[in-house]
Design a protein around this motif. Structure first.
Motif, PDB file in Angstrom:
ATOM      1  N   ALA A  92       0.832  -1.209   0.000  1.00 45.02           N
ATOM      2  CA  ALA A  92       0.000   0.000   0.000  1.00 45.02           C
ATOM      3  C   ALA A  92       0.865   1.257   0.000  1.00 45.02           C
ATOM      4  N   HIS A  93       1.956   1.231   0.766  1.00 47.78           N
ATOM      5  CA  HIS A  93       2.823   2.410   0.823  1.00 47.78           C
ATOM      6  C   HIS A  93       3.497   2.644  -0.531  1.00 47.78           C
ATOM      7  N   PHE A  94       3.934   1.574  -1.184  1.00 48.07           N
ATOM      8  CA  PHE A  94       4.543   1.725  -2.504  1.00 48.07           C
ATOM      9  C   PHE A  94       3.527   2.220  -3.528  1.00 48.07           C
ATOM     10  N   LYS A  95       2.271   1.839  -3.384  1.00 43.92           N
ATOM     11  CA  LYS A  95       1.218   2.364  -4.266  1.00 43.92           C
ATOM     12  C   LYS A  95       1.054   3.867  -4.045  1.00 43.92           C
ATOM     13  N   LYS A  96       1.152   4.301  -2.805  1.00 48.13           N
ATOM     14  CA  LYS A  96       1.081   5.738  -2.512  1.00 48.13           C
ATOM     15  C   LYS A  96       2.213   6.475  -3.222  1.00 48.13           C
ATOM     16  N   ILE A  97       3.393   5.881  -3.215  1.00 47.33           N
ATOM     17  CA  ILE A  97       4.525   6.488  -3.916  1.00 47.33           C
ATOM     18  C   ILE A  97       4.222   6.583  -5.409  1.00 47.33           C
ATOM     19  N   GLU A  98       3.642   5.524  -5.975  1.00 48.35           N
ATOM     20  CA  GLU A  98       3.314   5.509  -7.404  1.00 48.35           C
ATOM     21  C   GLU A  98       2.380   6.650  -7.794  1.00 48.35           C
ATOM     22  N   ILE A  99       1.393   6.935  -6.963  1.00 46.15           N
ATOM     23  CA  ILE A  99       0.402   7.949  -7.333  1.00 46.15           C
ATOM     24  C   ILE A  99       0.799   9.364  -6.907  1.00 46.15           C
ATOM     25  N   SER A 100       1.942   9.476  -6.244  1.00 39.59           N
ATOM     26  CA  SER A 100       2.438  10.785  -5.828  1.00 39.59           C
ATOM     27  C   SER A 100       3.311  11.406  -6.902  1.00 39.59           C
ATOM     28  N   GLU A 101       3.454  12.695  -6.806  1.00 32.94           N
ATOM     29  CA  GLU A 101       4.383  13.400  -7.678  1.00 32.94           C
ATOM     30  C   GLU A 101       5.781  13.426  -7.079  1.00 32.94           C
ATOM     31  N   ALA A 102       5.845  13.261  -5.760  1.00 38.96           N
ATOM     32  CA  ALA A 102       7.128  13.315  -5.057  1.00 38.96           C
ATOM     33  C   ALA A 102       6.995  12.579  -3.729  1.00 38.96           C
ATOM     34  N   ILE A 103       8.153  12.291  -3.131  1.00 39.17           N
ATOM     35  CA  ILE A 103       8.146  11.808  -1.745  1.00 39.17           C
ATOM     36  C   ILE A 103       8.929  12.805  -0.901  1.00 39.17           C
ATOM     37  N   PHE A 104       8.571  12.868   0.359  1.00 37.40           N
ATOM     38  CA  PHE A 104       9.265  13.713   1.320  1.00 37.40           C
ATOM     39  C   PHE A 104       9.828  12.797   2.389  1.00 37.40           C
ATOM     40  N   VAL A 105      11.154  12.739   2.464  1.00 39.91           N
ATOM     41  CA  VAL A 105      11.827  11.834   3.384  1.00 39.91           C
ATOM     42  C   VAL A 105      12.150  12.559   4.682  1.00 39.91           C
ATOM     43  N   VAL A 106      11.622  12.040   5.774  1.00 38.16           N
ATOM     44  CA  VAL A 106      11.935  12.570   7.099  1.00 38.16           C
ATOM     45  C   VAL A 106      13.195  11.842   7.564  1.00 38.16           C
ATOM     46  N   ASN A 107      14.329  12.439   7.245  1.00 37.04           N
ATOM     47  CA  ASN A 107      15.627  11.850   7.565  1.00 37.04           C
ATOM     48  C   ASN A 107      16.252  12.591   8.744  1.00 37.04           C
ATOM     49  N   LYS A 108      15.552  12.559   9.854  1.00 31.91           N
ATOM     50  CA  LYS A 108      15.987  13.259  11.062  1.00 31.91           C
ATOM     51  C   LYS A 108      17.376  12.782  11.466  1.00 31.91           C
ATOM     52  N   ALA A 109      18.233  13.735  11.771  1.00 34.43           N
ATOM     53  CA  ALA A 109      19.633  13.463  12.134  1.00 34.43           C
ATOM     54  C   ALA A 109      20.339  12.696  11.010  1.00 34.43           C
ATOM     55  N   GLY A 110      19.841  12.846   9.770  1.00 32.82           N
ATOM     56  CA  GLY A 110      20.446  12.194   8.623  1.00 32.82           C
ATOM     57  C   GLY A 110      20.126  10.711   8.495  1.00 32.82           C
ATOM     58  N   TYR A 111      19.255  10.195   9.362  1.00 35.68           N
ATOM     59  CA  TYR A 111      18.985   8.754   9.387  1.00 35.68           C
ATOM     60  C   TYR A 111      18.065   8.321   8.244  1.00 35.68           C
ATOM     61  N   ILE A 112      18.528   7.331   7.488  1.00 42.66           N
ATOM     62  CA  ILE A 112      17.712   6.673   6.467  1.00 42.66           C
ATOM     63  C   ILE A 112      17.942   5.176   6.636  1.00 42.66           C
ATOM     64  N   GLY A 113      16.920   4.476   7.091  1.00 43.44           N
ATOM     65  CA  GLY A 113      17.029   3.035   7.286  1.00 43.44           C
ATOM     66  C   GLY A 113      16.854   2.269   5.985  1.00 43.44           C
ATOM     67  N   LYS A 114      16.977   0.953   6.082  1.00 42.84           N
ATOM     68  CA  LYS A 114      16.909   0.078   4.905  1.00 42.84           C
ATOM     69  C   LYS A 114      15.578   0.225   4.156  1.00 42.84           C
ATOM     70  N   ALA A 115      14.467   0.197   4.880  1.00 39.25           N
ATOM     71  CA  ALA A 115      13.154   0.274   4.231  1.00 39.25           C
ATOM     72  C   ALA A 115      12.968   1.611   3.525  1.00 39.25           C
ATOM     73  N   VAL A 116      13.386   2.692   4.152  1.00 46.64           N
ATOM     74  CA  VAL A 116      13.240   4.019   3.539  1.00 46.64           C
ATOM     75  C   VAL A 116      14.178   4.146   2.343  1.00 46.64           C
ATOM     76  N   ALA A 117      15.367   3.568   2.435  1.00 49.58           N
ATOM     77  CA  ALA A 117      16.279   3.576   1.287  1.00 49.58           C
ATOM     78  C   ALA A 117      15.635   2.869   0.098  1.00 49.58           C
ATOM     79  N   GLU A 118      14.921   1.777   0.355  1.00 45.77           N
ATOM     80  CA  GLU A 118      14.214   1.067  -0.718  1.00 45.77           C
ATOM     81  C   GLU A 118      13.100   1.931  -1.303  1.00 45.77           C
ATOM     82  N   GLU A 119      12.412   2.688  -0.446  1.00 45.87           N
ATOM     83  CA  GLU A 119      11.352   3.583  -0.919  1.00 45.87           C
ATOM     84  C   GLU A 119      11.932   4.690  -1.803  1.00 45.87           C
ATOM     85  N   ILE A 120      13.087   5.220  -1.415  1.00 49.04           N
ATOM     86  CA  ILE A 120      13.749   6.261  -2.205  1.00 49.04           C
ATOM     87  C   ILE A 120      14.147   5.702  -3.575  1.00 49.04           C
ATOM     88  N   THR A 121      14.742   4.519  -3.571  1.00 42.46           N
ATOM     89  CA  THR A 121      15.144   3.879  -4.823  1.00 42.46           C
ATOM     90  C   THR A 121      13.935   3.660  -5.720  1.00 42.46           C
TER      91      THR A 121
END
Length: 100
Positions: free
Chosen positions: A54-83
Motif C-alpha cells: 500500500a505504501h509503494f502504491k502511494k509512492i506511485e500515485i504521488s508526484e514526489a516523496i518527502f523523506v523525514v531523515n531526522k539526524a540524517g537517518y535513512i534506514g533500509k526500508a526508507v532507502a528502498e522507498e527512495i530507490t
C-alpha cells in the motif's frame, strides 16, 4: 494541489506526523504511512507485506516523496522507498539536506 508521500522511520513517528501536517498546511495533498496500532512483531508477515504494498502504491500515485531523515537517518526500508521513487521518476525531497 500536488500529491506527496511522506516516508521515514517509525523511530520518528512524531516528526512524521508534524511534517505531514506542515506539508498539508503548505497546500500539498499528503499521503502518509499507516501508523501502527500495535507492536510490529504482532503483525503477520502477510499484513506487513500488505502495508508495504500500500505504501509503494502511494509512492506511485504521488508526484514526489518527502523523506523525514531526522539526524540524517535513512534506514533500509526508507532507502528502498527512495530507490523505488527515483525509478518511478518521482522527485525526492528531504527534511535534512545533508544526504549522501
Amino acid at each position: 494541489m500536488k500529491v506527496i508521500t511522506v516516508c521515514g522511520s517509525l523511530k520518528f513517528i512524531d516528526e512524521l506526523k508534524e511534517q505531514a501536517e506542515r506539508l498539508t498546511l503548505a497546500g500539498y495533498c499528503v499521503l502518509t504511512i499507516v501508523y501502527p496500532t500495535r507492536a510490529l512483531s504482532n503483525y503477520s508477515s502477510s499484513e506487513l507485506a500488505l502495508l508495504r504494498k500500500a505504501h509503494f502504491k502511494k509512492i506511485e500515485i504521488s508526484e514526489a516523496i518527502f523523506v523525514v531523515n531526522k539526524a540524517g537517518y535513512i534506514g533500509k526500508a526508507v532507502a528502498e522507498e527512495i530507490t523505488y521513487a527515483k525509478a518511478q521518476g518521482k522527485n525526492v525531497l528531504y527534511l535534512e539536506n545533508d544526504v549522501l
